[in-house]
Design a protein around this motif. Structure first.
Motif, mmCIF file in Angstrom:
data_model
loop_
_atom_site.group_PDB
_atom_site.id
_atom_site.type_symbol
_atom_site.label_atom_id
_atom_site.label_comp_id
_atom_site.label_asym_id
_atom_site.label_seq_id
_atom_site.Cartn_x
_atom_site.Cartn_y
_atom_site.Cartn_z
ATOM 1 N N CYS A 164 46.968 79.761 3.741
ATOM 2 C CA CYS A 164 45.743 79.734 4.530
ATOM 3 C C CYS A 164 44.632 79.094 3.713
ATOM 4 N N ARG A 165 43.469 78.934 4.324
ATOM 5 C CA ARG A 165 42.277 78.575 3.565
ATOM 6 C C ARG A 165 41.777 79.828 2.851
ATOM 7 N N SER A 166 41.216 79.658 1.692
ATOM 8 C CA SER A 166 40.746 80.825 0.949
ATOM 9 C C SER A 166 39.634 81.565 1.687
ATOM 10 N N ASP A 167 38.849 80.847 2.500
ATOM 11 C CA ASP A 167 37.762 81.523 3.210
ATOM 12 C C ASP A 167 38.241 82.283 4.446
ATOM 13 N N GLU A 168 39.559 82.221 4.732
ATOM 14 C CA GLU A 168 40.104 83.010 5.837
ATOM 15 C C GLU A 168 40.341 84.461 5.435
ATOM 16 N N VAL A 169 40.315 84.737 4.137
ATOM 17 C CA VAL A 169 40.486 86.105 3.652
ATOM 18 C C VAL A 169 39.104 86.664 3.338
ATOM 19 N N PRO A 170 38.704 87.752 3.968
ATOM 20 C CA PRO A 170 37.355 88.290 3.746
ATOM 21 C C PRO A 170 37.121 88.650 2.280
ATOM 22 N N LYS A 226 44.301 90.232 4.241
ATOM 23 C CA LYS A 226 44.784 89.762 5.531
ATOM 24 C C LYS A 226 46.218 89.268 5.372
ATOM 25 N N PHE A 259 49.578 86.992 6.546
ATOM 26 C CA PHE A 259 49.889 85.699 7.141
ATOM 27 C C PHE A 259 51.405 85.494 7.123
ATOM 28 N N GLU A 288 42.492 75.972 -0.687
ATOM 29 C CA GLU A 288 43.695 76.378 0.035
ATOM 30 C C GLU A 288 44.524 77.309 -0.852
#
Length: 228
Positions: free
Chosen positions: A133-139, A144, A146, A221
């Motif tokens: 994922c993109r790193s900013d997709e994990v709070p 999270k 995937f 990423e």
């Protein structure tokens, strides 16, 4: 007193440390830092074989202080170098204390009956990195799950770095992303099994640790190696 004020050992040849971080690169970073600080004559950085603490890595040991560090990420190296190796003040948040002497492995050995690596490991290629994922997709300070090639992977933001583990609690296969963590301990809220956020090691009533995956971040990423 020996010839060095501090002698630092980085596990680069154990069963799990090299799969939990780029430990060969850790050695290069620490050596460069010591050289830049003008301390090459009294501080030595060495590669090391297994510490028999498999599953708690990447691990670094500093002598003569007898300070052991576990779950060290590349982002932790500057603090260890500046505060402890150069400054003499151990980084308490990373200190390792298994509470008992001797070997303390939480994963099985990969060696055969005669103590040699199995034939399938000989000449094995490097890890196959899979995008997660993109790193900013994990709070920030969150976690999270995937899907990655049919495997559910939990990405945890510890507040300082990312780590990757199996997505389901080993107790009763409850989704760990429904739990909580405080940067040190990850708690599955179903039956309160707890794990060390940095290493996946079991804490308290938990009987089994988490399977971890090698992780790297490039250009925002996140990638994991499911094998190798």
């Amino acid at each position: 007193m020996g010839p060095y004020d501090r002698h630092v050992f980085v596990c680069t040849g154990g069963e799990t440390c090299p799969t939990q971080g780029e430990t060969e690169n850790y050695v290069k970073i620490l050596r460069a830092g010591v050289q830049n600080a003008g301390r090459s004559s009294d501080v030595r950085i060495n590669k090391s074989g297994c510490f028999s603490q498999c599953g708690h890595g990447p691990m670094i040991v500093v002598y003569p202080d007898d300070v052991w560090y576990a779950g060290v990420r590349e982002s932790d190296l500057d603090e260890i170098l500046t505060s402890h190796i150069i400054g003499g003040n151990p980084v308490e948040r990373l200190r390792y204390d298994p509470g008992k002497p001797g070997p303390n492995k939480i994963v099985g050995e990969k060696k055969g009956a005669e103590g040699r690596a199995p034939a399938s490991d000989v000449g094995r290629a490097g890890p196959a990195w899979k995008r997660v994922c993109r790193s900013d997709e994990v709070p920030a300070n969150g976690m999270k799950a995937f899907p990655v090639d049919g495997v559910d992977v939990l990405i945890v933001h510890t507040g300082e770095a990312f780590v990757a583990y199996q997505a389901l609690c080993p107790h009763e296969a409850v989704a760990l992303e429904q739990g909580v963590h405080d940067g040190s301990v990850l708690t599955c809220l179903e039956h309160m099994w707890q794990f060390d956020v940095r290493t996946g090691a079991p804490i308290g009533d938990a009987e089994t640790g988490l399977t971890g995956y090698r992780l790297k971040e490039e250009r925002g990423e996140l990638y994991v190696a499911l094998e190798g």
